[in-house]
Design a protein around this motif. Sequence first.
Motif, PDB file in Angstrom:
ATOM      1  N   VAL A  87      -2.741  31.122   3.870  1.00 39.42           N
ATOM      2  CA  VAL A  87      -3.882  30.086   4.200  1.00 39.42           C
ATOM      3  C   VAL A  87      -3.813  28.891   4.150  1.00 39.42           C
ATOM      4  O   VAL A  87      -3.837  28.137   4.667  1.00 39.42           O
ATOM      5  CB  VAL A  87      -5.127  30.511   3.084  1.00 39.42           C
ATOM      6  CG1 VAL A  87      -5.812  29.844   3.575  1.00 39.42           C
ATOM      7  CG2 VAL A  87      -5.269  31.787   3.652  1.00 39.42           C
ATOM      8  N   TRP A  88      -3.188  28.406   2.187  1.00 36.96           N
ATOM      9  CA  TRP A  88      -2.539  26.762   2.298  1.00 36.96           C
ATOM     10  C   TRP A  88      -2.348  26.735   3.065  1.00 36.96           C
ATOM     11  O   TRP A  88      -2.002  25.541   3.698  1.00 36.96           O
ATOM     12  CB  TRP A  88      -2.223  27.092   0.433  1.00 36.96           C
ATOM     13  CG  TRP A  88      -1.849  25.775   0.153  1.00 36.96           C
ATOM     14  CD1 TRP A  88      -1.075  25.008   0.151  1.00 36.96           C
ATOM     15  CD2 TRP A  88      -2.939  24.745  -0.076  1.00 36.96           C
ATOM     16  NE1 TRP A  88      -0.919  23.889  -0.302  1.00 36.96           N
ATOM     17  CE2 TRP A  88      -2.142  23.519  -0.408  1.00 36.96           C
ATOM     18  CE3 TRP A  88      -4.298  24.474  -0.477  1.00 36.96           C
ATOM     19  CZ2 TRP A  88      -2.990  22.121  -1.174  1.00 36.96           C
ATOM     20  CZ3 TRP A  88      -4.791  23.589  -0.697  1.00 36.96           C
ATOM     21  CH2 TRP A  88      -3.755  23.023  -1.517  1.00 36.96           C
ATOM     22  N   ASP A  89      -0.654  27.392   3.620  1.00 35.26           N
ATOM     23  CA  ASP A  89       0.527  26.674   4.298  1.00 35.26           C
ATOM     24  C   ASP A  89      -0.547  26.664   6.266  1.00 35.26           C
ATOM     25  O   ASP A  89       0.903  25.909   6.271  1.00 35.26           O
ATOM     26  CB  ASP A  89       1.828  27.254   4.228  1.00 35.26           C
ATOM     27  CG  ASP A  89       1.960  27.518   2.988  1.00 35.26           C
ATOM     28  OD1 ASP A  89       2.255  26.769   2.403  1.00 35.26           O
ATOM     29  OD2 ASP A  89       3.041  28.776   2.754  1.00 35.26           O
ATOM     30  N   GLU A  90      -1.358  27.171   5.673  1.00 33.68           N
ATOM     31  CA  GLU A  90      -1.819  27.229   7.762  1.00 33.68           C
ATOM     32  C   GLU A  90      -2.604  26.196   7.555  1.00 33.68           C
ATOM     33  O   GLU A  90      -2.573  25.719   8.459  1.00 33.68           O
ATOM     34  CB  GLU A  90      -2.747  27.794   8.256  1.00 33.68           C
ATOM     35  CG  GLU A  90      -1.183  29.937   8.354  1.00 33.68           C
ATOM     36  CD  GLU A  90      -1.802  31.164   8.421  1.00 33.68           C
ATOM     37  OE1 GLU A  90      -3.244  30.995   8.814  1.00 33.68           O
ATOM     38  OE2 GLU A  90      -1.409  31.998   8.468  1.00 33.68           O
ATOM     39  N   THR A  91      -4.070  25.663   6.886  1.00 31.00           N
ATOM     40  CA  THR A  91      -4.433  25.009   6.835  1.00 31.00           C
ATOM     41  C   THR A  91      -4.029  23.231   6.472  1.00 31.00           C
ATOM     42  O   THR A  91      -4.761  22.733   7.083  1.00 31.00           O
ATOM     43  CB  THR A  91      -5.333  25.338   5.817  1.00 31.00           C
ATOM     44  OG1 THR A  91      -5.050  25.377   4.573  1.00 31.00           O
ATOM     45  CG2 THR A  91      -6.336  26.197   6.079  1.00 31.00           C
ATOM     46  N   LYS A  92      -2.693  23.514   6.067  1.00 26.66           N
ATOM     47  CA  LYS A  92      -2.261  22.039   5.639  1.00 26.66           C
ATOM     48  C   LYS A  92      -3.179  20.601   5.451  1.00 26.66           C
ATOM     49  O   LYS A  92      -3.991  20.220   5.514  1.00 26.66           O
ATOM     50  CB  LYS A  92      -1.624  21.433   6.840  1.00 26.66           C
ATOM     51  CG  LYS A  92      -0.265  22.495   7.037  1.00 26.66           C
ATOM     52  CD  LYS A  92       0.658  21.914   7.569  1.00 26.66           C
ATOM     53  CE  LYS A  92       2.161  23.105   8.230  1.00 26.66           C
ATOM     54  NZ  LYS A  92       2.756  22.934   9.540  1.00 26.66           N
ATOM     55  N   PRO A  93      -3.620  21.237   4.384  1.00 26.48           N
ATOM     56  CA  PRO A  93      -4.487  20.637   2.913  1.00 26.48           C
ATOM     57  C   PRO A  93      -4.346  18.652   2.943  1.00 26.48           C
ATOM     58  O   PRO A  93      -5.053  18.193   3.444  1.00 26.48           O
ATOM     59  CB  PRO A  93      -5.424  21.041   2.251  1.00 26.48           C
ATOM     60  CG  PRO A  93      -3.585  21.803   1.242  1.00 26.48           C
ATOM     61  CD  PRO A  93      -3.663  22.421   3.417  1.00 26.48           C
ATOM     62  N   GLU A  94      -3.058  18.393   2.673  1.00 30.91           N
ATOM     63  CA  GLU A  94      -3.108  17.387   2.625  1.00 30.91           C
ATOM     64  C   GLU A  94      -3.180  16.480   4.163  1.00 30.91           C
ATOM     65  O   GLU A  94      -3.391  14.972   4.145  1.00 30.91           O
ATOM     66  CB  GLU A  94      -1.281  17.253   2.779  1.00 30.91           C
ATOM     67  CG  GLU A  94      -0.465  17.829   1.714  1.00 30.91           C
ATOM     68  CD  GLU A  94       0.152  18.975   1.980  1.00 30.91           C
ATOM     69  OE1 GLU A  94       0.357  19.451   3.283  1.00 30.91           O
ATOM     70  OE2 GLU A  94      -0.439  20.287   1.809  1.00 30.91           O
ATOM     71  N   LEU A  95      -2.170  16.957   5.040  1.00 31.07           N
ATOM     72  CA  LEU A  95      -3.379  16.194   6.788  1.00 31.07           C
ATOM     73  C   LEU A  95      -4.468  16.757   7.079  1.00 31.07           C
ATOM     74  O   LEU A  95      -4.782  15.122   7.914  1.00 31.07           O
ATOM     75  CB  LEU A  95      -1.816  17.643   8.179  1.00 31.07           C
ATOM     76  CG  LEU A  95      -0.749  17.247   7.660  1.00 31.07           C
ATOM     77  CD1 LEU A  95      -0.541  18.564   9.269  1.00 31.07           C
ATOM     78  CD2 LEU A  95      -0.566  15.989   8.436  1.00 31.07           C
ATOM     79  N   LEU A  96      -4.917  17.266   6.419  1.00 31.34           N
ATOM     80  CA  LEU A  96      -6.683  17.599   6.526  1.00 31.34           C
ATOM     81  C   LEU A  96      -7.165  16.342   5.959  1.00 31.34           C
ATOM     82  O   LEU A  96      -7.880  16.006   6.377  1.00 31.34           O
ATOM     83  CB  LEU A  96      -6.873  18.651   5.913  1.00 31.34           C
ATOM     84  CG  LEU A  96      -9.053  19.317   6.412  1.00 31.34           C
ATOM     85  CD1 LEU A  96      -8.813  18.595   8.143  1.00 31.34           C
ATOM     86  CD2 LEU A  96      -9.007  20.235   5.981  1.00 31.34           C
ATOM     87  N   LEU A  97      -7.132  16.461   4.927  1.00 28.13           N
ATOM     88  CA  LEU A  97      -7.572  14.381   4.199  1.00 28.13           C
ATOM     89  C   LEU A  97      -6.494  13.458   5.056  1.00 28.13           C
ATOM     90  O   LEU A  97      -7.449  12.632   4.658  1.00 28.13           O
ATOM     91  CB  LEU A  97      -6.778  14.606   2.862  1.00 28.13           C
ATOM     92  CG  LEU A  97      -7.044  16.002   1.552  1.00 28.13           C
ATOM     93  CD1 LEU A  97      -6.363  15.600  -0.077  1.00 28.13           C
ATOM     94  CD2 LEU A  97      -8.612  15.173   1.227  1.00 28.13           C
ATOM     95  N   GLU A  98      -5.730  13.885   5.511  1.00 24.75           N
ATOM     96  CA  GLU A  98      -5.201  12.356   5.859  1.00 24.75           C
ATOM     97  C   GLU A  98      -5.813  11.638   6.646  1.00 24.75           C
ATOM     98  O   GLU A  98      -6.427  10.871   7.332  1.00 24.75           O
ATOM     99  CB  GLU A  98      -4.296  12.513   6.619  1.00 24.75           C
ATOM    100  CG  GLU A  98      -2.596  11.846   5.742  1.00 24.75           C
ATOM    101  CD  GLU A  98      -1.668  12.175   5.550  1.00 24.75           C
ATOM    102  OE1 GLU A  98      -0.991  12.375   6.976  1.00 24.75           O
ATOM    103  OE2 GLU A  98      -0.696  12.699   4.733  1.00 24.75           O
ATOM    104  N   VAL A  99      -6.739  12.938   8.091  1.00 23.25           N
ATOM    105  CA  VAL A  99      -7.392  13.391   9.128  1.00 23.25           C
ATOM    106  C   VAL A  99      -8.866  12.501   9.118  1.00 23.25           C
ATOM    107  O   VAL A  99      -9.579  12.008   9.132  1.00 23.25           O
ATOM    108  CB  VAL A  99      -7.257  14.440   9.830  1.00 23.25           C
ATOM    109  CG1 VAL A  99      -8.051  14.350  10.763  1.00 23.25           C
ATOM    110  CG2 VAL A  99      -5.388  14.647  10.240  1.00 23.25           C
ATOM    111  N   LEU A 100      -9.093  13.045   7.754  1.00 21.40           N
ATOM    112  CA  LEU A 100     -10.850  12.973   7.592  1.00 21.40           C
ATOM    113  C   LEU A 100     -10.416  11.360   6.426  1.00 21.40           C
ATOM    114  O   LEU A 100     -11.176  10.409   6.717  1.00 21.40           O
ATOM    115  CB  LEU A 100     -10.933  13.510   6.046  1.00 21.40           C
ATOM    116  CG  LEU A 100     -11.242  14.586   6.484  1.00 21.40           C
ATOM    117  CD1 LEU A 100     -11.683  15.799   5.223  1.00 21.40           C
ATOM    118  CD2 LEU A 100     -12.264  14.851   7.619  1.00 21.40           C
TER     119      LEU A 100
END
Length: 161
Positions: free
Chosen positions: A148-161
Amino acid sequence: LEDRCQVLQRLVDDHLEQRRSVLDFIGRLQGDERLALQGWLFHYWVLTCTHRKSRMKQLAGAVLNIPSDVVTPFLTWRIFVARCRLDKAKQRCEVTDTQASRVANRITEVEIENAEQQRKLQKSLDASALLKSSCFLEQEENDRLQRVWDETKPELLLEVL
């Protein structure tokens, strides 16, 4: 005074005479006793000698008399030997029974201890299996969360936000 001395002298002489008479009497009495004792000892010696001679005669007769039946004494001896061997075998059997009893008691104790150790081992195996299954479930959960972590890629999500 001389009369008095003569009276005393006669008195002393009488006493000495009485003492000699007593000593002679004791000597004669001891002599008579000695003779009686010697007679008794001689009689005792005669009796013991005759008894000894009669016993020797009886034993000589028993030894010199050859029985006409030769088989009976031999069989009696064989029975005696067999009984002696039987007694020895019984004693050895009792010792062996005692030792076997000790060994059987020790085997029972070891079996009881083994059953106890088997119960402890089974508990430990059950606990190990439970821990393995919970570890496996945790591993699966960890793998799922990693996906799930790999699929959601939270680093990218943080950058997008």
